[in-house]
Design a protein around this motif. Sequence first.
Motif, PDB file in Angstrom:
ATOM      1  N   GLY A   1       1.068  -0.813  -0.144  1.00  0.00           N
ATOM      2  CA  GLY A   1      -0.186   0.825  -0.055  1.00  0.00           C
ATOM      3  C   GLY A   1       0.970   0.991   0.462  1.00  0.00           C
ATOM      4  O   GLY A   1       1.049   1.945   0.835  1.00  0.00           O
ATOM      5  N   THR A   2       1.494   1.605  -1.302  1.00  0.00           N
ATOM      6  CA  THR A   2       2.732   2.726  -1.484  1.00  0.00           C
ATOM      7  C   THR A   2       1.764   3.870  -1.259  1.00  0.00           C
ATOM      8  O   THR A   2       3.317   4.643  -0.973  1.00  0.00           O
ATOM      9  N   SER A   3       0.698   4.248  -1.116  1.00  0.00           N
ATOM     10  CA  SER A   3       0.411   5.352  -0.926  1.00  0.00           C
ATOM     11  C   SER A   3       0.114   5.322   0.210  1.00  0.00           C
ATOM     12  O   SER A   3       0.546   6.710   0.859  1.00  0.00           O
ATOM     13  N   ASP A   4      -0.667   5.046   1.373  1.00  0.00           N
ATOM     14  CA  ASP A   4      -0.627   5.381   2.740  1.00  0.00           C
ATOM     15  C   ASP A   4       1.267   4.784   3.203  1.00  0.00           C
ATOM     16  O   ASP A   4       1.156   6.321   3.650  1.00  0.00           O
ATOM     17  N   LEU A   5       1.495   4.161   2.879  1.00  0.00           N
ATOM     18  CA  LEU A   5       3.147   4.348   3.078  1.00  0.00           C
ATOM     19  C   LEU A   5       3.464   5.475   2.989  1.00  0.00           C
ATOM     20  O   LEU A   5       4.957   6.050   4.210  1.00  0.00           O
ATOM     21  N   THR A   6       3.600   5.692   1.705  1.00  0.00           N
ATOM     22  CA  THR A   6       4.409   7.361   1.139  1.00  0.00           C
ATOM     23  C   THR A   6       4.052   8.193   2.650  1.00  0.00           C
ATOM     24  O   THR A   6       4.315   9.024   2.389  1.00  0.00           O
ATOM     25  N   LYS A   7       2.458   8.750   2.859  1.00  0.00           N
ATOM     26  CA  LYS A   7       2.242   9.429   3.799  1.00  0.00           C
ATOM     27  C   LYS A   7       2.866   9.617   4.693  1.00  0.00           C
ATOM     28  O   LYS A   7       3.201  11.172   5.338  1.00  0.00           O
ATOM     29  N   ASP A   8       2.600   8.250   5.386  1.00  0.00           N
ATOM     30  CA  ASP A   8       3.128   8.187   7.189  1.00  0.00           C
ATOM     31  C   ASP A   8       4.672   7.792   6.836  1.00  0.00           C
ATOM     32  O   ASP A   8       5.036   8.849   7.980  1.00  0.00           O
ATOM     33  N   LEU A   9       5.228   8.474   5.725  1.00  0.00           N
ATOM     34  CA  LEU A   9       6.832   8.166   5.784  1.00  0.00           C
ATOM     35  C   LEU A   9       7.283  10.048   5.889  1.00  0.00           C
ATOM     36  O   LEU A   9       8.309  10.445   5.795  1.00  0.00           O
ATOM     37  N   HIS A  10       5.972  10.281   5.705  1.00  0.00           N
ATOM     38  CA  HIS A  10       6.015  12.233   4.842  1.00  0.00           C
ATOM     39  C   HIS A  10       7.427  12.404   3.509  1.00  0.00           C
ATOM     40  O   HIS A  10       8.494  13.446   3.670  1.00  0.00           O
ATOM     41  N   ALA A  11       6.799  10.933   3.287  1.00  0.00           N
ATOM     42  CA  ALA A  11       7.894  10.831   1.828  1.00  0.00           C
ATOM     43  C   ALA A  11       7.621  11.600   0.192  1.00  0.00           C
ATOM     44  O   ALA A  11       5.891  12.556   0.830  1.00  0.00           O
ATOM     45  N   ARG A  12       7.835  11.250  -0.642  1.00  0.00           N
ATOM     46  CA  ARG A  12       7.159  11.865  -1.539  1.00  0.00           C
ATOM     47  C   ARG A  12       7.523  11.615  -2.878  1.00  0.00           C
ATOM     48  O   ARG A  12       7.273  10.112  -3.067  1.00  0.00           O
ATOM     49  N   HIS A  13       6.408  10.845  -3.719  1.00  0.00           N
ATOM     50  CA  HIS A  13       5.381  10.340  -4.717  1.00  0.00           C
ATOM     51  C   HIS A  13       6.741  10.592  -5.658  1.00  0.00           C
ATOM     52  O   HIS A  13       6.550  11.547  -7.042  1.00  0.00           O
ATOM     53  N   THR A  14       7.755   9.992  -6.711  1.00  0.00           N
ATOM     54  CA  THR A  14       8.763   9.653  -7.189  1.00  0.00           C
ATOM     55  C   THR A  14       8.576   9.208  -8.393  1.00  0.00           C
ATOM     56  O   THR A  14       8.695   7.572  -7.820  1.00  0.00           O
ATOM     57  N   GLN A  15       9.266   9.243  -9.444  1.00  0.00           N
ATOM     58  CA  GLN A  15       9.394   7.984 -10.379  1.00  0.00           C
ATOM     59  C   GLN A  15       9.526   7.022 -10.362  1.00  0.00           C
ATOM     60  O   GLN A  15       9.314   5.780 -10.286  1.00  0.00           O
ATOM     61  N   ALA A  16      11.080   7.093  -9.609  1.00  0.00           N
ATOM     62  CA  ALA A  16      11.776   5.681  -9.503  1.00  0.00           C
ATOM     63  C   ALA A  16      12.438   5.558  -8.067  1.00  0.00           C
ATOM     64  O   ALA A  16      12.686   4.444  -7.597  1.00  0.00           O
ATOM     65  N   ARG A  17      10.877   5.911  -7.329  1.00  0.00           N
ATOM     66  CA  ARG A  17      10.580   5.302  -6.070  1.00  0.00           C
ATOM     67  C   ARG A  17      11.392   5.305  -4.993  1.00  0.00           C
ATOM     68  O   ARG A  17      11.630   4.490  -4.026  1.00  0.00           O
ATOM     69  N   LEU A  18      12.435   6.136  -4.922  1.00  0.00           N
ATOM     70  CA  LEU A  18      13.354   5.870  -3.695  1.00  0.00           C
ATOM     71  C   LEU A  18      13.167   5.088  -2.921  1.00  0.00           C
ATOM     72  O   LEU A  18      13.400   4.701  -1.265  1.00  0.00           O
TER      73      LEU A  18
END
Length: 294
Positions: A152-169
């Motif tokens: 579930g990368t959308s919720d995970l990105t939110k919780d990590l305070h990360a960004r949606h990037t093409q490379a998904r680093l």
Amino acid sequence: MRQTARPRRSVLYMPGSNARAQEKAKSLPADALILDLEDAVAPDAKAEARGIVCDNVRSGGYGGRELIIRVNGLETPWGRDDLVAAAGAGADAILLPKVESGQQVRAAEALMDAHGAAATTAIWCMMETPRGILQAAEIAGSTPRLGCLVMGTSDLTKDLHARHTQARLPMLTSLGLCLLAARAHDLAILDGVYLDLANGEGFAESCRQGLELGFDGKTLIHPSQVAGANEIFGPTAAEIAESKEIITAFAAADAAGKAVVVVNGRLVENLHVENARRIVEMAAAIEALESGAA
């Protein structure tokens, strides 16, 4: 549950409250459908959606497509009723959201068992929180009924305070930990969704990255993404042909008592044969599914 060669190249989320979309899904070329009672359904529509989804699963008509019901968490007002209803509906799997421990999985399993879930109904787990990622190995080994981890990368990105990037680093550590846990316990694992429906090349790049990392397929948010996922996650004609050549050459060499096999100038060992068999089995399973014989 030990994995068999079952195609999961394209796994499409369907809103549980949208009966029309679920009817249309019977003609879509998706390998599997997640009938969603959680994120895709408003609170005041939860009970109605539960009835629609369970009725559709029981009535069938989806061919060989794998049917998964995503329930609400047991800690929510709807989770227990969802799980009880799903247990009796006969879905291929029940998908638990925001799983963070093996104990959560076993609690859901106990409720399924108490309400008549078939032995063949697997549990799938959403991996979408930092705590869940850190407990991936425990979750993956929690019960033999477990069949698949779903990112579930959308919720995970939110919780990590990360960004949606093409490379998904920002996602690579989490993706890798869950891949390791899944393969260590012989589970399937599905990549997260791609949100930009207007960016076809970005979606294709995301699929190729998921394939290279080792995912079995990708979860999708729109029918327009199905064909692309099927193409990228399915074995190519060249891969199938080479795999058959490897299997044949290795069997002939083994029968002749030869220890070394060379195919197309490359040394072939047991590990290559094992991978070749996996590709050939998956190709046959895809053909059966697409022909309606699955």
